[in-house]
Each structure stands twice: as structure tokens, then as C-alpha cells.
Enzyme design. Structure first.
Site, mmCIF file in Angstrom:
data_model
loop_
_atom_site.group_PDB
_atom_site.id
_atom_site.type_symbol
_atom_site.label_atom_id
_atom_site.label_comp_id
_atom_site.label_asym_id
_atom_site.label_seq_id
_atom_site.Cartn_x
_atom_site.Cartn_y
_atom_site.Cartn_z
ATOM 1 N N GLU A 1 0.814 -1.214 0.000
ATOM 2 C CA GLU A 1 0.000 0.000 0.000
ATOM 3 C C GLU A 1 0.850 1.269 0.000
ATOM 4 O O GLU A 1 0.396 2.319 -0.468
ATOM 5 C CB GLU A 1 -0.934 0.003 1.214
ATOM 6 C CG GLU A 1 -2.020 -1.063 1.187
ATOM 7 C CD GLU A 1 -3.087 -0.790 0.154
ATOM 8 O OE1 GLU A 1 -3.543 0.364 0.046
ATOM 9 O OE2 GLU A 1 -3.463 -1.738 -0.566
ATOM 10 N N GLU B 1 -2.007 8.984 -0.277
ATOM 11 C CA GLU B 1 -2.207 8.785 -1.706
ATOM 12 C C GLU B 1 -1.744 10.006 -2.489
ATOM 13 O O GLU B 1 -2.005 11.150 -2.100
ATOM 14 C CB GLU B 1 -3.694 8.506 -1.948
ATOM 15 C CG GLU B 1 -4.062 8.164 -3.364
ATOM 16 C CD GLU B 1 -5.544 7.840 -3.500
ATOM 17 O OE1 GLU B 1 -6.006 7.705 -4.644
ATOM 18 O OE2 GLU B 1 -6.227 7.736 -2.460
#
Length: 287
Positions: free
Chosen positions: A110, A132
Site C-alpha cells: 500500500e 495517496e
């Protein structure tokens, strides 16, 4: 030959000595843990993943090229695990090691900054990112009335598990003691909170999904729907829980292969086998 009662007394004395030794060891452990990582019990995870081992798994997390440089500290990781004592603390040693390896593998993918020909290999670059990059939306599900979005806030991926969507930030914050809807930025600004949200996601079942913890420690019992969808226990089901809607029921998906690559490496380092059902290529995702 010594009388029986003498042997019994010697045995009792030995037990007393051992009990004192165990007490002193525990006290010393608690003292070190409190001094280095804050008050609380000694972490079961720390007995398996030392600070030296942690650093060897994440060789490049503090490189200048990584946006999360200095963020994902071992101390924050251990403090977070102490809030979830069942993590890495259920089952035999092999089960405990395999669960820890699976968790570290998922958060590594991730947050990875690696690539196929990266220095030290692609599986040495976990924990490089803390949120992100260039999210395509604010990840607000306006139809969710239980956890309504707060105006102007974005619920894009943050932290080791890349926590996303208001319906995850809200309950995570409620469970951990912060306002996840009004202050989602905390997950990218506080390393302790970041690791805690990742472990909250790992440990918490969300119907119809079981928790990742339940799968890894043998507490997952497939429903009729699970069986029909071929959702069998193993690392592949963890990937299905984390991001199955985008990655599962797809043959040879590169993202799935990346997760498996991290998992294989960490299991090898910890000295355990990877188990069965590594991918989710033939699993239907949860709706």
C-alpha cells in the site's frame, strides 16, 4: 537416596526461583518498553519483530526520496500493536509470525516506493508513502448517512493501510479516539494514529467481510456466499478484504503479485511457510 519430602522442597524452591526470574524479566521488559515506547504491557509483536529486524525489512523508508521519511518509526508501530494485543498474539508461534508477515506485506504494498529494478529489490521499499498521491476524488460516499462527509474534507488514502472513504474514517476515529470525519489529516500527520488505523482495519470485521485477523488465525468460517465465491482462507483472502473490488477475480494481477512478493519475503525472514491460497485470482470480490 534423599527422602521424598526433600526432593519436593527442592522442586518447590526451584519453582520459586523460576517465578522470581519470570517476574523480574517481565518487570525489566515493562520498564524498557515504558522508557522507549510509552507506558503499557510488553508487546507480543516486539518479541517477534525487533527494531533491528524492522529496519532490515524497510531498508529505504527513511530515504530522502520517500515522502514518509521519518514517519513510520518502530516505536510508533510497537505502541500501536499494544492497543491491539490479539494482533500477533493468537495461536502458536507460526500462526503469530504468519499474521505479522501478512500485515507487514499488505501495508508495504500500500505504501511502496519500489519498482522492479529498485536497489535491494522491489520488496525493500515498503512504508515510503504516507498518503495517496494525486487522489482522483475526495472518496466521499454521500449516500452514507451514518458517517456523513464533512464539508471540504478529503477521505483519500492515508497511513500504512491507506485508509480510504468516510465510512472507514468515521468508525476508525470513533474506535481510536479522534474525529476521523472532521480531522482525517491526522492519519497522515501522526505516526501513532496512522499505525493504529491500519491495525483497526486489520482487526475489525465489517460485514460481510471478516477481519484480516480472523482469516490469519483460523477464526474465519466461510458463509454459503463465501463458498460460492471461492473465498478460501489464506493470504489471497486478505487481499480481497483490503482491495478485492479492484484486484480480485483477475488472472496474474500485478498488484496482487506485489503483495505476494512482500509476503514471501517477510515469511522467509521470519522462518515460516506462506501457507496456501496466496492469490485471489479466482475469488469473487465482496460486493
Amino acid at each position: 537416596m534423599a527422602p521424598y519430602h526433600s526432593r519436593s522442597s527442592a522442586r518447590d524452591n526451584l519453582r520459586s526461583v523460576l517465578a522470581v526470574a519470570v517476574f523480574l524479566t517481565a518487570a525489566a521488559c515493562a520498564g524498557v518498553a515504558e522508557a522507549r515506547y510509552g507506558a503499557g504491557q510488553c508487546s507480543t509483536v516486539a518479541s517477534i519483530v525487533s527494531e533491528e529486524l524492522y529496519s532490515s525489512l524497510f531498508l529505504h523508508k527513511d530515504d530522502a526520496a520517500c515522502p514518509a521519511k521519518g514517519f513510520y518509526t518502530y516505536a510508533s508501530f510497537i505502541r500501536a500493536t499494544r492497543k491491539f494485543p490479539k494482533f500477533g498474539g493468537a495461536g502458536d508461534l507460526v500462526t503469530r509470525k504468519r499474521e505479522i508477515a501478512a500485515f507487514l506485506a499488505q501495508i508495504s504494498h500500500e505504501t511502496t516506493g519500489g519498482w522492479a529494478t529498485a536497489p535491494d529489490g522491489p520488496y525493500s521499499w515498503g512504508l515510503c508513502f504516507k498518503e495517496e498521491i494525486s487522489p482522483q476524488s475526495s472518496y466521499c460516499d454521500a449516500t452514507n448517512k451514518e458517517w456523513p462527509c464533512y464539508p471540504g474534507k478529503s477521505y483519500h488514502g492515508r497511513g500504512p493501510i491507506q485508509l480510504s472513504w468516510n465510512f472507514n474514517y468515521g468508525p476508525a476515529g470513533q474506535a481510536l479516539g479522534f474525529d476521523g470525519l472532521r480531522n482525517p489529516e491526522l492519519v497522515a500527520n501522526c505516526s501513532d494514529t496512522a499505525f493504529q488505523t491500519a491495525l483497526w482495519f486489520w482487526m475489525t470485521p465489517r460485514q460481510p467481510k471478516p477481519s484480516c485477523h480472523q482469516v490469519m488465525v483460523g477464526e474465519y468460517y466461510p458463509t454459503t456466499a463465501d463458498t460460492a465465491a471461492n473465498r478460501t482462507a489464506g493470504f489471497g483472502l486478505i487481499t480481497n478484504i483490503v482491495n478485492g473490488g479492484l484486484e480480485c477475480n483477475i488472472a496474474n494481477d500485478a498488484r496482487v503479485n506485489s503483495r505476494i512478493g512482500f509476503y514471501r519475503r517477510y515469511c522467509q525472514v521470519l522462518g515460516v511457510d506462506v501457507g496456501s491460497n496466496l492469490d485471489c485470482a479466482h475469488q469473487l470480490p465482496y460486493s
